[in-house]
Structure formats: structure tokens, C-alpha cells
Design a protein around this motif. Sequence first.
Motif, PDB file in Angstrom:
ATOM      1  N   ILE A  11     -69.532  -2.121 -47.154  1.00  0.00           N
ATOM      2  CA  ILE A  11     -69.161  -0.863 -46.517  1.00  0.00           C
ATOM      3  C   ILE A  11     -67.711  -0.562 -46.841  1.00  0.00           C
ATOM      4  CG2 ILE A  11     -68.899   0.277 -44.307  1.00  0.00           C
ATOM      5  CD1 ILE A  11     -70.959  -2.059 -43.426  1.00  0.00           C
ATOM      6  N   GLY A  12     -66.991  -1.650 -46.855  1.00  0.00           N
ATOM      7  CA  GLY A  12     -65.574  -1.467 -47.134  1.00  0.00           C
ATOM      8  C   GLY A  12     -65.350  -0.751 -48.439  1.00  0.00           C
ATOM      9  N   LEU A  13     -66.278  -0.888 -49.356  1.00  0.00           N
ATOM     10  CA  LEU A  13     -66.138  -0.189 -50.638  1.00  0.00           C
ATOM     11  C   LEU A  13     -66.517   1.256 -50.456  1.00  0.00           C
ATOM     12  CD1 LEU A  13     -67.881  -2.879 -52.820  1.00  0.00           C
ATOM     13  CD2 LEU A  13     -65.465  -2.463 -52.627  1.00  0.00           C
ATOM     14  N   SER A  14     -65.886   1.865 -49.541  1.00  0.00           N
ATOM     15  CA  SER A  14     -66.213   3.257 -49.295  1.00  0.00           C
ATOM     16  C   SER A  14     -65.803   4.092 -50.480  1.00  0.00           C
ATOM     17  CB  SER A  14     -65.458   3.731 -48.072  1.00  0.00           C
ATOM     18  OG  SER A  14     -64.131   3.932 -48.441  1.00  0.00           O
ATOM     19  N   ALA A  15     -66.394   5.258 -50.525  1.00  0.00           N
ATOM     20  CA  ALA A  15     -66.105   6.135 -51.651  1.00  0.00           C
ATOM     21  C   ALA A  15     -64.626   6.282 -51.851  1.00  0.00           C
ATOM     22  CB  ALA A  15     -66.726   7.493 -51.375  1.00  0.00           C
ATOM     23  N   LEU A  16     -63.962   6.510 -50.792  1.00  0.00           N
ATOM     24  CA  LEU A  16     -62.539   6.759 -50.940  1.00  0.00           C
ATOM     25  C   LEU A  16     -61.779   5.478 -51.150  1.00  0.00           C
ATOM     26  CD1 LEU A  16     -59.972   8.338 -50.657  1.00  0.00           C
ATOM     27  CD2 LEU A  16     -60.074   7.814 -48.227  1.00  0.00           C
ATOM     28  N   ARG A 215     -72.012   4.078 -36.931  1.00  0.00           N
ATOM     29  CA  ARG A 215     -72.442   4.135 -38.333  1.00  0.00           C
ATOM     30  C   ARG A 215     -71.238   4.194 -39.269  1.00  0.00           C
ATOM     31  NH1 ARG A 215     -76.559   8.869 -38.780  1.00  0.00           N
ATOM     32  NH2 ARG A 215     -76.078   8.677 -40.987  1.00  0.00           N
ATOM     33  N   HIS A 216     -70.138   4.643 -38.748  1.00  0.00           N
ATOM     34  CA  HIS A 216     -68.933   4.660 -39.585  1.00  0.00           C
ATOM     35  C   HIS A 216     -68.341   3.265 -39.749  1.00  0.00           C
ATOM     36  CE1 HIS A 216     -68.133   9.244 -39.150  1.00  0.00           C
ATOM     37  NE2 HIS A 216     -68.836   8.955 -40.210  1.00  0.00           N
ATOM     38  N   VAL A 217     -68.812   2.348 -38.881  1.00  0.00           N
ATOM     39  CA  VAL A 217     -68.374   0.961 -39.017  1.00  0.00           C
ATOM     40  C   VAL A 217     -69.431   0.167 -39.766  1.00  0.00           C
ATOM     41  CG1 VAL A 217     -67.601  -1.085 -37.767  1.00  0.00           C
ATOM     42  CG2 VAL A 217     -67.156   1.191 -36.825  1.00  0.00           C
ATOM     43  N   ASN A 218     -70.659   0.339 -39.367  1.00  0.00           N
ATOM     44  CA  ASN A 218     -71.768  -0.357 -40.014  1.00  0.00           C
ATOM     45  C   ASN A 218     -72.834   0.650 -40.443  1.00  0.00           C
ATOM     46  OD1 ASN A 218     -70.863  -3.120 -39.690  1.00  0.00           O
ATOM     47  ND2 ASN A 218     -71.191  -2.816 -37.491  1.00  0.00           N
ATOM     48  N   PHE A 306     -69.544  11.029 -46.767  1.00  0.00           N
ATOM     49  CA  PHE A 306     -69.736  10.195 -45.586  1.00  0.00           C
ATOM     50  C   PHE A 306     -68.404   9.809 -44.940  1.00  0.00           C
ATOM     51  CE2 PHE A 306     -70.493   6.195 -43.362  1.00  0.00           C
ATOM     52  CZ  PHE A 306     -71.630   6.494 -42.632  1.00  0.00           C
ATOM     53  N   TYR A 307     -67.504   9.299 -45.725  1.00  0.00           N
ATOM     54  CA  TYR A 307     -66.236   8.835 -45.152  1.00  0.00           C
ATOM     55  C   TYR A 307     -65.166   9.917 -45.090  1.00  0.00           C
ATOM     56  CZ  TYR A 307     -67.735   3.962 -45.180  1.00  0.00           C
ATOM     57  OH  TYR A 307     -68.380   2.802 -44.921  1.00  0.00           O
ATOM     58  N   ALA A 353     -63.196  10.186 -39.104  1.00  0.00           N
ATOM     59  CA  ALA A 353     -61.867  10.537 -38.604  1.00  0.00           C
ATOM     60  C   ALA A 353     -61.901  10.518 -37.081  1.00  0.00           C
ATOM     61  CB  ALA A 353     -61.476  11.928 -39.088  1.00  0.00           C
ATOM     62  N   THR A 354     -60.820  10.043 -36.498  1.00  0.00           N
ATOM     63  CA  THR A 354     -60.783   9.984 -35.040  1.00  0.00           C
ATOM     64  C   THR A 354     -60.231  11.276 -34.439  1.00  0.00           C
ATOM     65  OG1 THR A 354     -58.661   8.889 -35.293  1.00  0.00           O
ATOM     66  CG2 THR A 354     -60.550   7.482 -34.887  1.00  0.00           C
ATOM     67  N   GLY A 355     -59.578  12.063 -35.251  1.00  0.00           N
ATOM     68  CA  GLY A 355     -59.031  13.335 -34.769  1.00  0.00           C
ATOM     69  C   GLY A 355     -58.610  14.147 -35.978  1.00  0.00           C
ATOM     70  N   PRO A 356     -58.217  15.407 -35.749  1.00  0.00           N
ATOM     71  CA  PRO A 356     -57.843  16.246 -36.898  1.00  0.00           C
ATOM     72  C   PRO A 356     -56.632  15.676 -37.639  1.00  0.00           C
ATOM     73  CG  PRO A 356     -57.800  17.496 -34.831  1.00  0.00           C
ATOM     74  CD  PRO A 356     -58.060  16.078 -34.476  1.00  0.00           C
ATOM     75  N   HIS A 357     -56.777  15.516 -38.894  1.00  0.00           N
ATOM     76  CA  HIS A 357     -55.666  15.113 -39.756  1.00  0.00           C
ATOM     77  C   HIS A 357     -56.080  15.304 -41.200  1.00  0.00           C
ATOM     78  CE1 HIS A 357     -57.996  11.323 -40.035  1.00  0.00           C
ATOM     79  NE2 HIS A 357     -57.340  11.118 -41.173  1.00  0.00           N
ATOM     80  N   LEU A 358     -55.096  15.326 -42.056  1.00  0.00           N
ATOM     81  CA  LEU A 358     -55.395  15.369 -43.484  1.00  0.00           C
ATOM     82  C   LEU A 358     -55.271  13.962 -44.039  1.00  0.00           C
ATOM     83  CD1 LEU A 358     -55.864  16.833 -46.219  1.00  0.00           C
ATOM     84  CD2 LEU A 358     -53.366  16.947 -46.426  1.00  0.00           C
TER      85      LEU A 358
END
Length: 376
Positions: A11-16, A215-218, A306-307, A353-358
Motif C-alpha cells: 500500500i505504501g507504494l501509493s501512486a504518488l 481503506r486509505h490505510v489498508n 485513490f490517494y 486527505a484529512t482536510g483541505p490542502h494542496l
Amino acid sequence: MIIQFNKGLMIGLSALLCVSCVTPPISQPQPTTQPTITPDKDEKPQTRPLPTISVPTTPSTTEPKPPVLPTAPVPEPAYPSPVKPSVRPTEPVSPPEPISPPSIPETKPKPPPSPSPALRVPASLVSLRKTTAVPGGVAWVPLGIQSAIPPKIKYKQRRVLVLHHGQQWVALVGIPLSAKVGQHSIVNKETGKRYTFKVKAKKYKAQYIKLKNKRHVNPTSKDLKRIRRERKLMRSAFASPWRISSTSPLPLTQPVRGRLSSPFGLRRYFNGQPRNPHTGLDIAVPQGTPIAAAASGKVVKTGHYFYTGKTVMIDHGQKVVTLYGHLNTIAVSAGQRVKRGQKIGTVGKTGRATGPHLHWSVSLNQTLIDPKLIMQ
Ligand SMILES: [Zn+2]
């Protein structure tokens, strides 16, 4: 237990996040898109006068090297003969000058074309020269080459950004976060010459994040499939074909002004589980804040991932690619040319994302590096 852990790693190998780490060789169709690159023969063009015509007046008398010696008379070059040009454009009639050599601009030796101003190291980034090369950082490697045309340099098989500084070209090498400490090298693809530089250790801080969306964790196996697919797309965008833009990609402009909430390189733990490090810079600003392109370029990818949620990727030339994640709205589309500062979307909190940010990522030679190093 073990399976769980492995899954976690995947999972850690996320797209980004993993673009800089997992890097199968990417085919780079450079030759087709390099109109300006020619073999690097012109290392000393400044001093070279006009092609001196070597007329074989005294052919080497001893050695009969039959086929090589030019036998035909050397054709006169296309320089104007000393004959005066018949027309003197719009000059008013003036008393005849004795013999003022006609202005024959063509006969002046052409100064060697100097590198385009777009290819100079911008003043604000000259300090990189003194920056230590670390994982996630940028190595400044002087090349000692003075040609007008940028040399073709590669690091780990990937084409590297080169800019002109002083009297020579300098390679600005993006170093992956996964890089080993020690000696690294780049190579001039035309001459085979190698240049080495040292990468020193850097310990990035740890960050612990609580996420409601489990799901964002697992991610589920379906999510994982999607993540892999998206990762591939993003990787291909970071590997956009080499091209030299007429405007300098550097320095980059910070896309939104605001609090830098998470720096690059943080070692991350989501709900206590270790994941890949943070490969961008987070800037916390209210939802809807317009996002400006960090430099002029071409939008290479947009999507909803996804991420990184709604995402825009821009190629600025010379393999400088930027990514903007968690957008609320996207205002551009793939293939579109954008100018530095042009609005490309608005800040949101889509994706993980936990809140709005770039979330802003910057890639040099297909390697994610700390954006702060090359921004204004
Ligand atoms: Zn981020």
C-alpha cells in the motif's frame, strides 16, 4: 501477521508516494523529440573562426593516401566576394567615400550561439551549489562543458536537467529518497565521461496521522488494483518525453500561498502503521483557493486518483514535472498548455486527505524531490 505487513508495504507504494522509489526503467523516446540536441562536438565554439578552408595547396608529398585527399577544387564558400554589393539599401546619397569596405555582415565570424537564457540557472537557485546532496535533494554537478547546446546527461538511465551557469553546464540531479548514502555518478551519454557526487545522510522527521477512512490505510484488493493502475499512469507522466522549453522551468512558483503544513520527506505512520514517506509539500489553505501552475508547461495528466484525489500533472520541460493533488476542482485538461501562474484548479480534500490542502510534488529526472529546493 506477515501477510498483513507485506500488504502494508504494498500500500505504501501509493501512486504518488512511490514514484521515486519503485522505478523500473522507463523507455525514453528522447531521440525523437530533441530538435536542438546534436552531437556534443562543439565544446569550443567560441574561439573557432569561420570555417577556414583548408585548401590542399601542399598535399603531403610523401604519403600517397589516394582516396582521402580532396582533388576537386575547394568550392568558394558562400561568403560574399569582396565585390561591393550593388545595392546600398536606403542610404541617402552621400559624398563618395574612398573605399569604405561595404558592410558585409555575413563575413563576420558568427559568435557561437550562446545557450538560451531559459537554460541558465536562475539567480535564486545558485545557492544550490552549496546545498548538500541528500536523499530527496538535488545534486549540483558542474560539467566543465561550454557548448551552446546542452549536453545529454543521465543518472540511473534517466535524463537529467542541465542548466548553464558561469561558463559551463551544470547538472541538477534529483536524488531519490531511497538513495544510498555514498558516491553516485552521472554520465555524459555522448562522451561517456562520468562525474561523481556524494550523497550524505538526512534524517527526516516522523509524522503520525489518524485517518477515518480505513481503506486509505489498508486498501481492499480492488483498491490495490486501482492504485497500481494509477501509479503506472503517474509514472508515465513523470517520464514525459524530453523536451526543452523556451521558458525556464526553474525556479518554480509556489502554487498557493499559505501555511506549509507537511514538509517533504516526512516518515509517515497512518493509524500507527508505517507507510512510504511524504513525497510532496503540503500547503494548508481553505477549500476553493485557486491553484497556480508552478511554471509554464503542458498538462500531461489529470484524473481522480485513490490517494491524491483530483490531480493535475504538468510537464515543464527537461523532465521537470509537477503534481497537484487533493483538488476540489480541476480547471485544465491533458494536452493543454499553461502559463506560469495560470489557474489550474482549486484546493480541496479529495483522495487521502484529512482536510483541505494542496499536496504539491516536484519531479526532476523522474525523481520526487523536495519542492522547496527549487522554488522561488
Ligand atoms: Zn501531501
